[in-house]
Design a protein around this motif. Structure first.
Motif, PDB file in Angstrom:
ATOM      1  N   ALA A  32      53.873  80.400  39.624  1.00 57.10           N
ATOM      2  CA  ALA A  32      54.359  81.167  40.777  1.00 57.10           C
ATOM      3  C   ALA A  32      53.848  80.557  42.079  1.00 57.10           C
ATOM      4  O   ALA A  32      54.584  80.456  43.076  1.00 57.10           O
ATOM      5  CB  ALA A  32      53.920  82.625  40.663  1.00 57.10           C
ATOM      6  N   ALA A  33      52.599  80.127  42.095  1.00 61.29           N
ATOM      7  CA  ALA A  33      52.017  79.522  43.294  1.00 61.29           C
ATOM      8  C   ALA A  33      52.709  78.210  43.633  1.00 61.29           C
ATOM      9  O   ALA A  33      52.973  77.914  44.804  1.00 61.29           O
ATOM     10  CB  ALA A  33      50.519  79.293  43.091  1.00 61.29           C
ATOM     11  N   LEU A  35      55.818  77.294  42.902  1.00 60.87           N
ATOM     12  CA  LEU A  35      57.160  77.571  43.412  1.00 60.87           C
ATOM     13  C   LEU A  35      57.109  78.129  44.833  1.00 60.87           C
ATOM     14  O   LEU A  35      57.975  77.823  45.665  1.00 60.87           O
ATOM     15  CB  LEU A  35      57.876  78.548  42.482  1.00 60.87           C
ATOM     16  CG  LEU A  35      58.180  78.010  41.080  1.00 60.87           C
ATOM     17  CD1 LEU A  35      58.756  79.114  40.203  1.00 60.87           C
ATOM     18  CD2 LEU A  35      59.125  76.830  41.139  1.00 60.87           C
ATOM     19  N   LYS A  36      56.108  78.917  45.123  1.00 57.11           N
ATOM     20  CA  LYS A  36      55.942  79.433  46.486  1.00 57.11           C
ATOM     21  C   LYS A  36      55.754  78.275  47.462  1.00 57.11           C
ATOM     22  O   LYS A  36      56.325  78.268  48.561  1.00 57.11           O
ATOM     23  CB  LYS A  36      54.756  80.393  46.547  1.00 57.11           C
ATOM     24  CG  LYS A  36      54.539  80.991  47.930  1.00 57.11           C
ATOM     25  CD  LYS A  36      53.358  81.961  47.933  1.00 57.11           C
ATOM     26  CE  LYS A  36      53.128  82.549  49.321  1.00 57.11           C
ATOM     27  NZ  LYS A  36      51.980  83.497  49.326  1.00 57.11           N
ATOM     28  N   LYS A  37      54.951  77.297  47.071  1.00 57.38           N
ATOM     29  CA  LYS A  37      54.732  76.142  47.939  1.00 57.38           C
ATOM     30  C   LYS A  37      56.017  75.346  48.139  1.00 57.38           C
ATOM     31  O   LYS A  37      56.291  74.867  49.248  1.00 57.38           O
ATOM     32  CB  LYS A  37      53.644  75.244  47.347  1.00 57.38           C
ATOM     33  CG  LYS A  37      52.263  75.856  47.400  1.00 57.38           C
ATOM     34  CD  LYS A  37      51.836  76.136  48.836  1.00 57.38           C
ATOM     35  CE  LYS A  37      50.461  76.761  48.881  1.00 57.38           C
ATOM     36  NZ  LYS A  37      50.035  77.062  50.273  1.00 57.38           N
ATOM     37  N   LEU A  38      56.812  75.202  47.081  1.00 62.07           N
ATOM     38  CA  LEU A  38      58.080  74.489  47.234  1.00 62.07           C
ATOM     39  C   LEU A  38      58.970  75.194  48.245  1.00 62.07           C
ATOM     40  O   LEU A  38      59.625  74.546  49.075  1.00 62.07           O
ATOM     41  CB  LEU A  38      58.798  74.375  45.892  1.00 62.07           C
ATOM     42  CG  LEU A  38      58.168  73.489  44.813  1.00 62.07           C
ATOM     43  CD1 LEU A  38      59.120  73.357  43.628  1.00 62.07           C
ATOM     44  CD2 LEU A  38      57.803  72.118  45.347  1.00 62.07           C
ATOM     45  N   ARG A  39      58.995  76.512  48.193  1.00 66.11           N
ATOM     46  CA  ARG A  39      59.815  77.263  49.155  1.00 66.11           C
ATOM     47  C   ARG A  39      59.278  77.084  50.569  1.00 66.11           C
ATOM     48  O   ARG A  39      60.047  76.927  51.527  1.00 66.11           O
ATOM     49  CB  ARG A  39      59.857  78.745  48.774  1.00 66.11           C
ATOM     50  CG  ARG A  39      60.598  79.021  47.462  1.00 66.11           C
ATOM     51  CD  ARG A  39      60.858  80.505  47.270  1.00 66.11           C
ATOM     52  NE  ARG A  39      59.627  81.277  47.139  1.00 66.11           N
ATOM     53  CZ  ARG A  39      58.987  81.495  46.012  1.00 66.11           C
ATOM     54  NH1 ARG A  39      59.435  80.959  44.873  1.00 66.11           N
ATOM     55  NH2 ARG A  39      57.887  82.236  45.982  1.00 66.11           N
ATOM     56  N   GLN A  40      57.962  77.100  50.720  1.00 65.62           N
ATOM     57  CA  GLN A  40      57.364  76.908  52.038  1.00 65.62           C
ATOM     58  C   GLN A  40      57.678  75.519  52.594  1.00 65.62           C
ATOM     59  O   GLN A  40      57.866  75.352  53.802  1.00 65.62           O
ATOM     60  CB  GLN A  40      55.849  77.119  51.955  1.00 65.62           C
ATOM     61  CG  GLN A  40      55.433  78.561  51.703  1.00 65.62           C
ATOM     62  CD  GLN A  40      53.936  78.703  51.493  1.00 65.62           C
ATOM     63  OE1 GLN A  40      53.252  77.741  51.158  1.00 65.62           O
ATOM     64  NE2 GLN A  40      53.425  79.904  51.695  1.00 65.62           N
ATOM     65  N   LEU A  41      57.737  74.540  51.708  1.00 64.90           N
ATOM     66  CA  LEU A  41      58.012  73.166  52.116  1.00 64.90           C
ATOM     67  C   LEU A  41      59.506  72.864  52.166  1.00 64.90           C
ATOM     68  O   LEU A  41      59.898  71.734  52.435  1.00 64.90           O
ATOM     69  CB  LEU A  41      57.328  72.194  51.144  1.00 64.90           C
ATOM     70  CG  LEU A  41      55.798  72.237  51.128  1.00 64.90           C
ATOM     71  CD1 LEU A  41      55.257  71.387  49.988  1.00 64.90           C
ATOM     72  CD2 LEU A  41      55.232  71.780  52.457  1.00 64.90           C
ATOM     73  N   GLU A  42      60.326  73.869  51.898  1.00 64.61           N
ATOM     74  CA  GLU A  42      61.780  73.730  51.901  1.00 64.61           C
ATOM     75  C   GLU A  42      62.247  72.664  50.912  1.00 64.61           C
ATOM     76  O   GLU A  42      63.196  71.917  51.174  1.00 64.61           O
ATOM     77  CB  GLU A  42      62.288  73.423  53.320  1.00 64.61           C
ATOM     78  CG  GLU A  42      61.979  74.526  54.304  1.00 64.61           C
ATOM     79  CD  GLU A  42      62.504  74.240  55.709  1.00 64.61           C
ATOM     80  OE1 GLU A  42      62.973  73.109  55.959  1.00 64.61           O
ATOM     81  OE2 GLU A  42      62.444  75.150  56.545  1.00 64.61           O
ATOM     82  N   ILE A  43      61.576  72.600  49.779  1.00 62.08           N
ATOM     83  CA  ILE A  43      61.969  71.693  48.700  1.00 62.08           C
ATOM     84  C   ILE A  43      62.844  72.481  47.722  1.00 62.08           C
ATOM     85  O   ILE A  43      62.385  73.457  47.125  1.00 62.08           O
ATOM     86  CB  ILE A  43      60.737  71.121  47.971  1.00 62.08           C
ATOM     87  CG1 ILE A  43      59.918  70.245  48.929  1.00 62.08           C
ATOM     88  CG2 ILE A  43      61.151  70.330  46.744  1.00 62.08           C
ATOM     89  CD1 ILE A  43      58.623  69.717  48.346  1.00 62.08           C
ATOM     90  N   PRO A  44      64.100  72.094  47.550  1.00 57.44           N
ATOM     91  CA  PRO A  44      64.991  72.863  46.671  1.00 57.44           C
ATOM     92  C   PRO A  44      64.640  72.686  45.196  1.00 57.44           C
ATOM     93  O   PRO A  44      64.122  71.642  44.785  1.00 57.44           O
ATOM     94  CB  PRO A  44      66.371  72.276  46.977  1.00 57.44           C
ATOM     95  CG  PRO A  44      66.091  70.874  47.406  1.00 57.44           C
ATOM     96  CD  PRO A  44      64.784  70.926  48.148  1.00 57.44           C
ATOM     97  N   GLU A 278      45.523  73.921  48.527  1.00 63.58           N
ATOM     98  CA  GLU A 278      44.894  74.697  47.472  1.00 63.58           C
ATOM     99  C   GLU A 278      45.372  74.314  46.078  1.00 63.58           C
ATOM    100  O   GLU A 278      44.912  74.861  45.095  1.00 63.58           O
ATOM    101  CB  GLU A 278      45.133  76.191  47.695  1.00 63.58           C
ATOM    102  CG  GLU A 278      46.570  76.671  47.523  1.00 63.58           C
ATOM    103  CD  GLU A 278      47.369  76.527  48.789  1.00 63.58           C
ATOM    104  OE1 GLU A 278      48.316  77.338  48.975  1.00 63.58           O
ATOM    105  OE2 GLU A 278      47.068  75.657  49.601  1.00 63.58           O
ATOM    106  N   MET A 279      46.333  73.386  45.979  1.00 63.01           N
ATOM    107  CA  MET A 279      46.820  73.002  44.657  1.00 63.01           C
ATOM    108  C   MET A 279      45.843  72.060  43.987  1.00 63.01           C
ATOM    109  O   MET A 279      45.318  71.127  44.602  1.00 63.01           O
ATOM    110  CB  MET A 279      48.187  72.320  44.763  1.00 63.01           C
ATOM    111  CG  MET A 279      49.317  73.270  45.019  1.00 63.01           C
ATOM    112  SD  MET A 279      50.870  72.383  45.088  1.00 63.01           S
ATOM    113  CE  MET A 279      50.880  71.637  43.467  1.00 63.01           C
TER     114      MET A 279
END
Length: 283
Positions: A32-33, A35-44, A278-279
């Motif tokens: 979940a963390a 995927l949240k980062k991908l959304r924040q980075l606008e990575i589809p 944090e990853m």
């Protein structure tokens, strides 16, 4: 954040589900963390699965209940790739189907009528309610000229109680009885892999496939020229990789252990920055 798009090369993810996002009924720690980062980075990203049993809406609901924001459009199944391929090759075709709601829904949405006889195609998906009468009818239709289609060729499916026969096992019976080979449209089929990439609007060199299985996820990526990541949170171990002639580009314990350097490539003239502090890095 728009600055990420400007600083890093475009990239997108095709993500297997069981063994990568969750395992059985439980969410895999860190997914979940990530995927949240991908959304924040606008990575589809797009969830990619060889499970044709459930509809995209049902799968999206399951992800949301696990704490993963998802809409039906975020999920791409082998049932969808099968239905779209058949509709393209023979519009308004008919099909005799062994499978469940997800496959039937995908076929109907693409103009394929489900029938009990005189079918253009015999389509085999995952199914727990099939009986030998279904197999007999499928054999007769294929023997009489219907094209045999498999949503995937996975011989087993994981369950909470262990494995059960998968689509590939059902297909094998029909192939043995008729002497005809099925055409598969699930991972690692280039048809499904290409459709999924185009759904995200990515080029080949911008696509990363993440999975827990060598002979579907990684093989599909290798054959398409995508970058590939094998995670060990499913049923594949690092020792298993030695049994294959091909290898993933990276192996990580789980999705959240993929290092930033694997998917964040600074544009020319840009300086690399730790976008996801944090990853944890992969060991």
């Amino acid at each position: 954040m728009a600055t990420t798009v400007q600083k890093y090369e475009k990239v997108g993810f095709l993500l297997d589900m069981d063994g990568v996002i969750y395992k059985g009924k439980d969410l895999i720690e860190g997914s979940a963390a990530f995927l949240k980062k991908l959304r924040q980075l606008e990575i589809p990203y797009l969830f990619l699965t060889n499970n044709s049993q459930r509809t995209r809406r049902d799968m999206a609901l399951r992800l949301n209940r696990l704490g993963i924001p998802a809409a039906p459009k975020d999920i791409f199944t082998c049932g969808i790739s099968t239905a779209r391929f058949l509709a393209e090759k023979k519009p308004n075709a008919t099909a005799y189907v062994i499978g469940e709601n997800g496959l039937g829904s995908a076929l109907h949405e693409n103009g394929i009528s489900v029938v009990d006889d005189d079918a253009d195609f015999v389509v085999i998906g995952e199914g727990r309610t099939m009986n030998f009468e279904n197999i007999e009818k499928a054999v007769r239709l294929v023997y009489n000229g219907a094209s045999l289609i498999a949503t995937n060729l996975d011989t087993t499916c994981p369950t909470d109680q262990g494995i059960r026969p998968g689509c590939g096992a059902i297909v094998a019976m029909i192939e043995a009885a008729t002497g005809k080979k099925a055409f598969s449209l699930g991972k690692p089929s280039p048809v499904m892999m290409r459709m999924a990439r185009k759904t995200l609007g990515l080029r080949t060199d911008e696509t990363i496939m993440v999975g827990d299985t060598m002979y579907t996820d990684v093989l599909g990526a290798v054959e398409m020229g995508y970058r590939s990541a094998l995670v060990l949170s499913g049923h594949t171990t690092e020792n298993d990789v030695a049994h294959y002639a091909y290898r993933p580009d990276i192996i990580a314990p789980c999705l959240n252990d993929l290092p930033e350097s694997f998917f964040l490539k600074p544009l020319s003239g840009q300086t690399a920055e730790p976008a996801l502090p944090e990853m944890a890095n992969a060991s």
